[in-house]
Design a protein around this motif. Structure first.
Motif, PDB file in Angstrom:
ATOM      1  N   GLU A   1      60.264  29.538  95.711  1.00 13.75           N
ATOM      2  CA  GLU A   1      61.014  30.088  96.843  1.00 13.75           C
ATOM      3  C   GLU A   1      62.332  30.706  96.386  1.00 13.75           C
ATOM      4  N   GLN A   2      63.004  29.995  95.486  1.00 17.43           N
ATOM      5  CA  GLN A   2      64.278  30.490  94.981  1.00 17.43           C
ATOM      6  C   GLN A   2      64.098  31.827  94.251  1.00 17.43           C
ATOM      7  N   ARG A   3      63.035  31.919  93.449  1.00 16.15           N
ATOM      8  CA  ARG A   3      62.745  33.172  92.752  1.00 16.15           C
ATOM      9  C   ARG A   3      62.519  34.297  93.758  1.00 16.15           C
ATOM     10  N   LEU A   4      61.752  34.009  94.797  1.00 14.11           N
ATOM     11  CA  LEU A   4      61.431  35.041  95.772  1.00 14.11           C
ATOM     12  C   LEU A   4      62.663  35.461  96.568  1.00 14.11           C
ATOM     13  N   GLN A   5      63.607  34.576  96.681  1.00 10.93           N
ATOM     14  CA  GLN A   5      64.837  34.924  97.383  1.00 10.93           C
ATOM     15  C   GLN A   5      65.724  35.822  96.512  1.00 10.93           C
ATOM     16  N   GLU A   6      65.661  35.625  95.188  1.00 14.77           N
ATOM     17  CA  GLU A   6      66.522  36.371  94.272  1.00 14.77           C
ATOM     18  C   GLU A   6      65.920  37.723  93.866  1.00 14.77           C
ATOM     19  N   LEU A   7      64.589  37.751  93.708  1.00 14.91           N
ATOM     20  CA  LEU A   7      63.933  38.896  93.071  1.00 14.91           C
ATOM     21  C   LEU A   7      64.124  40.246  93.768  1.00 14.91           C
ATOM     22  N   PRO A   8      64.093  40.321  95.089  1.00 19.22           N
ATOM     23  CA  PRO A   8      64.180  41.654  95.714  1.00 19.22           C
ATOM     24  C   PRO A   8      65.390  42.469  95.276  1.00 19.22           C
ATOM     25  N   THR A   9      66.497  41.816  94.987  1.00 18.11           N
ATOM     26  CA  THR A   9      67.711  42.556  94.598  1.00 18.11           C
ATOM     27  C   THR A   9      68.120  42.303  93.151  1.00 18.11           C
ATOM     28  N   ASP A  10      67.286  41.602  92.381  1.00 19.32           N
ATOM     29  CA  ASP A  10      67.611  41.288  90.990  1.00 19.32           C
ATOM     30  C   ASP A  10      67.494  42.547  90.131  1.00 19.32           C
ATOM     31  N   THR A  11      68.476  42.777  89.262  1.00 19.29           N
ATOM     32  CA  THR A  11      68.441  43.961  88.384  1.00 19.29           C
ATOM     33  C   THR A  11      67.677  43.724  87.091  1.00 19.29           C
ATOM     34  N   LEU A  12      67.243  42.491  86.834  1.00 21.47           N
ATOM     35  CA  LEU A  12      66.423  42.151  85.664  1.00 21.47           C
ATOM     36  C   LEU A  12      67.059  42.647  84.365  1.00 21.47           C
ATOM     37  N   ILE A  13      68.239  42.180  84.099  1.00 20.98           N
ATOM     38  CA  ILE A  13      68.977  42.591  82.901  1.00 20.98           C
ATOM     39  C   ILE A  13      68.374  41.926  81.659  1.00 20.98           C
ATOM     40  N   GLY A  14      68.385  42.652  80.546  1.00 17.87           N
ATOM     41  CA  GLY A  14      67.920  42.105  79.268  1.00 17.87           C
ATOM     42  C   GLY A  14      66.439  41.799  79.295  1.00 17.87           C
ATOM     43  N   ASN A  15      66.089  40.580  78.824  1.00 20.04           N
ATOM     44  CA  ASN A  15      64.685  40.171  78.748  1.00 20.04           C
ATOM     45  C   ASN A  15      64.248  39.397  79.986  1.00 20.04           C
ATOM     46  N   LYS A  16      64.971  39.559  81.090  1.00 15.64           N
ATOM     47  CA  LYS A  16      64.678  38.770  82.291  1.00 15.64           C
ATOM     48  C   LYS A  16      63.245  38.998  82.776  1.00 15.64           C
ATOM     49  N   GLU A  17      62.786  40.257  82.767  1.00 15.21           N
ATOM     50  CA  GLU A  17      61.428  40.536  83.237  1.00 15.21           C
ATOM     51  C   GLU A  17      60.391  39.811  82.399  1.00 15.21           C
ATOM     52  N   VAL A  18      60.560  39.841  81.086  1.00  9.81           N
ATOM     53  CA  VAL A  18      59.619  39.160  80.196  1.00  9.81           C
ATOM     54  C   VAL A  18      59.647  37.652  80.435  1.00  9.81           C
ATOM     55  N   GLU A  19      60.829  37.104  80.586  1.00  8.96           N
ATOM     56  CA  GLU A  19      60.956  35.667  80.833  1.00  8.96           C
ATOM     57  C   GLU A  19      60.241  35.265  82.120  1.00  8.96           C
ATOM     58  N   LEU A  20      60.347  36.108  83.135  1.00 11.18           N
ATOM     59  CA  LEU A  20      59.684  35.808  84.405  1.00 11.18           C
ATOM     60  C   LEU A  20      58.163  35.908  84.263  1.00 11.18           C
ATOM     61  N   LEU A  21      57.681  36.891  83.507  1.00  8.81           N
ATOM     62  CA  LEU A  21      56.237  37.019  83.288  1.00  8.81           C
ATOM     63  C   LEU A  21      55.677  35.799  82.577  1.00  8.81           C
ATOM     64  N   VAL A  22      56.408  35.315  81.593  1.00  6.93           N
ATOM     65  CA  VAL A  22      55.971  34.111  80.880  1.00  6.93           C
ATOM     66  C   VAL A  22      56.017  32.910  81.821  1.00  6.93           C
ATOM     67  N   GLU A  23      57.067  32.821  82.635  1.00  4.94           N
ATOM     68  CA  GLU A  23      57.163  31.717  83.595  1.00  4.94           C
ATOM     69  C   GLU A  23      55.989  31.742  84.570  1.00  4.94           C
ATOM     70  N   ILE A  24      55.609  32.932  85.005  1.00  2.00           N
ATOM     71  CA  ILE A  24      54.480  33.065  85.929  1.00  2.00           C
ATOM     72  C   ILE A  24      53.195  32.544  85.279  1.00  2.00           C
ATOM     73  N   GLU A  25      52.964  32.913  84.021  1.00  5.11           N
ATOM     74  CA  GLU A  25      51.762  32.425  83.329  1.00  5.11           C
ATOM     75  C   GLU A  25      51.787  30.910  83.173  1.00  5.11           C
ATOM     76  N   ASP A  26      52.955  30.344  82.904  1.00  6.36           N
ATOM     77  CA  ASP A  26      53.077  28.884  82.796  1.00  6.36           C
ATOM     78  C   ASP A  26      52.786  28.217  84.146  1.00  6.36           C
ATOM     79  N   LEU A  27      53.294  28.818  85.222  1.00  8.10           N
ATOM     80  CA  LEU A  27      53.046  28.278  86.560  1.00  8.10           C
ATOM     81  C   LEU A  27      51.557  28.335  86.899  1.00  8.10           C
TER      82      LEU A  27
END
Length: 568
Positions: free
Chosen positions: A531-557
């Protein structure tokens, strides 16, 4: 090396080949000899046969033409009324028996003919005339000036060349990779480690020592140390620990791997560039792009690449190969397990996501823009007819906001919507306006009905909240893809929670340490983080490796949920 022209030496006389249970004759045989430093290192024969004889050869695996060493047939199907050309090569260990008396091509040809005549007179069967001592290189048929057929493993990795001391391991590795690549382009569903093992069994007697150096089982590399000293050592350690099967190539600087996603199976390559301190990972698209579709596909991958932070698609216009590349420069640092994992999984996720669109563009007349929209919005838009009434859903947002002033706005609307609903709201309210109101309103009207059908009375309220949410907040294409993935995970968590709660309700009183209660608590915590991710993501600028980190987190989930679902 020099190769005699295959058409210069034709044996008009019959040659009698012997199988394990029968014999057959062939004529019009073209003989070719491969020479190095005036020494013959290979003998090849090419000859036409009828369709019935080809079927016999194929069914009995004559000339070592076994299913596991055949590439897929290309260009069409064999026609029974046209002759088929076979090209075969003599096994290296039998070659000395051919060259006992001479290296002269004409005398070799006469020798084979004489052996055949002796065999026909019930003399002893010579090894040179036994089909098991020859390896089929290719099977081809010419139809209307077009070549139909296939090559075999022996065409790519010729044992005569392997036995040559001047042949490098890189050359042989390249042949192996080319064969596997061609094989898997058609046989995606069955390309498994067993396939590799079958190949090793068949060729082991010819170059066993070499194959042991090339094909290694994960975890059994004697040269890999617990504390890696090179980038390649780090790569090996990662794929060992992450339980991948692989093949070493390119003088131990790269690996060939296979990956199976939700949409297909393809080859991958992991390469260490030691001098440059770089790690590169490729996913090779399992579909070769036809020449007439390459310009269209180039637009597709250009649209796909726009906005990608980590990695990009590449197209080779010469042969139509598409690959997805991720890389990192670690000069002054070390290549850690986490860095490799980020690059590898970000890579295969992108290929898995865009592969259906690539296939769709090749096999249909769909535009690259629509194909990308279907992927990134996870939907297919049906054009409404002229009779569909234009509904005032877009312009009514301000009125809806007034109606909701006294209501508590749900801050986690994205956890209630499905990934498909999110994609459609985003498309209708952010992508299509200001010029496609009619289509957008048709989509919204359909969404409203579906939400009411799915959620009952709550559906209309959720529709209004979602309508406001997507009208107010502009979400980038890459962010919406992440939002959809987390939304899907939220839905799975909620489904698991419902099942566990139903199970726990069957018992009036569960002990405080009951596994069911512990699982419910863990899933609720997991849901809160999503829920917290979904609240942040719409306006998140995904600086640095943030997108990759989230993709890996999704696979772990996802892996976490799969384990829990199996337990239930």
């Amino acid at each position: 090396m020099s190769l005699y022209n295959k058409n210069d030496l034709v044996l008009e006389e019959l040659i009698l080949f012997t199988t394990s249970n029968s014999s057959f004759t062939i004529n019009q045989v073209n003989l070719a000899l491969l020479k190095q430093d005036d020494k013959i290192i290979e003998c090849c024969l090419k000859f036409p046969i009828n369709y019935e004889l080809y079927q016999q050869i194929e069914q009995q695996n004559l000339f070592n033409l076994k299913p596991e060493v055949k590439s897929p047939i290309t260009g069409g199907k064999f026609l029974p009324e046209i002759e088929i050309n076979l090209e075969i090569t003599l096994k290296p260990d039998i070659l000395p028996q051919l060259l006992e008396t001479t290296n002269n091509p004409e005398e070799i040809a006469n020798y084979l003919v004489n052996l055949s005549q002796q065999q026909s007179e019930n003399k002893d069967i010579h090894p040179l005339l036994q089909t098991e001592n020859w390896l089929c290189l290719s099977v081809k048929q010419t139809q209307n000036n077009k070549e139909i057929g296939y090559n075999t493993f022996w065409y790519y990795v010729n044992p005569s060349v392997i036995n040559n001391p001047d042949t490098t391991s890189e050359q042989v590795s390249e042949g192996i990779v080319n064969f596997v690549k061609e094989w898997t382009q058609v046989n995606l569903a069955t390309a498994t480690q067993n396939f590799t093992n079958d190949i090793l069994t068949d060729i082991g007697n010819i170059f066993q020592d070499f194959s042991n150096e090339i094909f290694l089982e994960p975890g059994k590399q004697d040269t890999i140390q617990n504390n890696p000293e090179t980038l390649f050592d780090s790569i090996i350690n990662f794929f060992d620990q992450d339980d991948w099967s692989y093949v070493k190539i390119e003088d131990n600087t790269a690996l060939s791997l296979a990956f199976e996603g939700d949409t297909g199976r393809w080859n991958c390559y992991a390469k260490a560039r030691e001098e440059q301190k770089q790690f590169v990972f490729y996913s090779i698209c399992p579909v070769q792009i036809p020449e007439n579709k390459r310009l269209t596909i180039s637009e597709f991958i250009t649209r796909a690449n726009y906005g990608m932070i980590n990695g990009n698609f590449e197209l080779d216009f010469n042969d139509g190969e598409i690959r997805y590349k991720t890389s990192i420069d670690v000069d002054g640092d070390k290549l850690s397990f986490a860095l490799i994992k980020n690059l590898v999984y970000a890579n295969v996720i992108m290929m898995d996501e865009y592969l259906p669109g690539i296939i769709n563009v090749i096999e249909s007349d769909i535009s690259p823009e629509l194909a990308i929209n279907q992927i990134e919005q996870n939907q297919e838009i049906n054009q409404p007819s002229d009779e569909i009434e234009q509904l005032p859903l877009i312009i009514a947002v301000d009125e809806q906001k007034e109606d909701l002033k006294t209501q508590e706005r749900n801050p986690y609307i994205l956890t209630i919507l499905t990934p498909e609903e999110i994609a459609q709201f985003h498309h209708a309210l952010q992508v299509m306006p200001p010029y496609q109101h009619k289509q957008a309103n048709a989509i919204l009207e359909k969404l409203k009905k579906e939400l009411i059908s799915r959620l009952g009375e709550l559906g209309e309220t959720i529709f209004i909240q979602a309508n406001i949410f997507f009208k107010e907040i502009t979400i980038s294409a890459k962010n919406i893809k992440l939002v959809q993935r987390y939304s899907g995970i939220a839905g799975r968590i909620q489904s698991l929670l419902e099942k566990l709660q139903n199970l726990s309700q069957k018992d009036d009183e569960l002990p405080i340490n009951a596994p069911e209660l512990k699982a419910i608590s863990d899933l609720q915590t997991l849901f809160n983080s999503v829920e917290q991710r979904l609240q942040e993501l719409p306006t998140d600028t995904l600086i640095g490796n943030k997108e990759v980190e989230l993709l890996v987190e999704i696979e772990d989930l996802r892996a976490n949920l799969v384990r829990r679902e199996k337990l239930l």
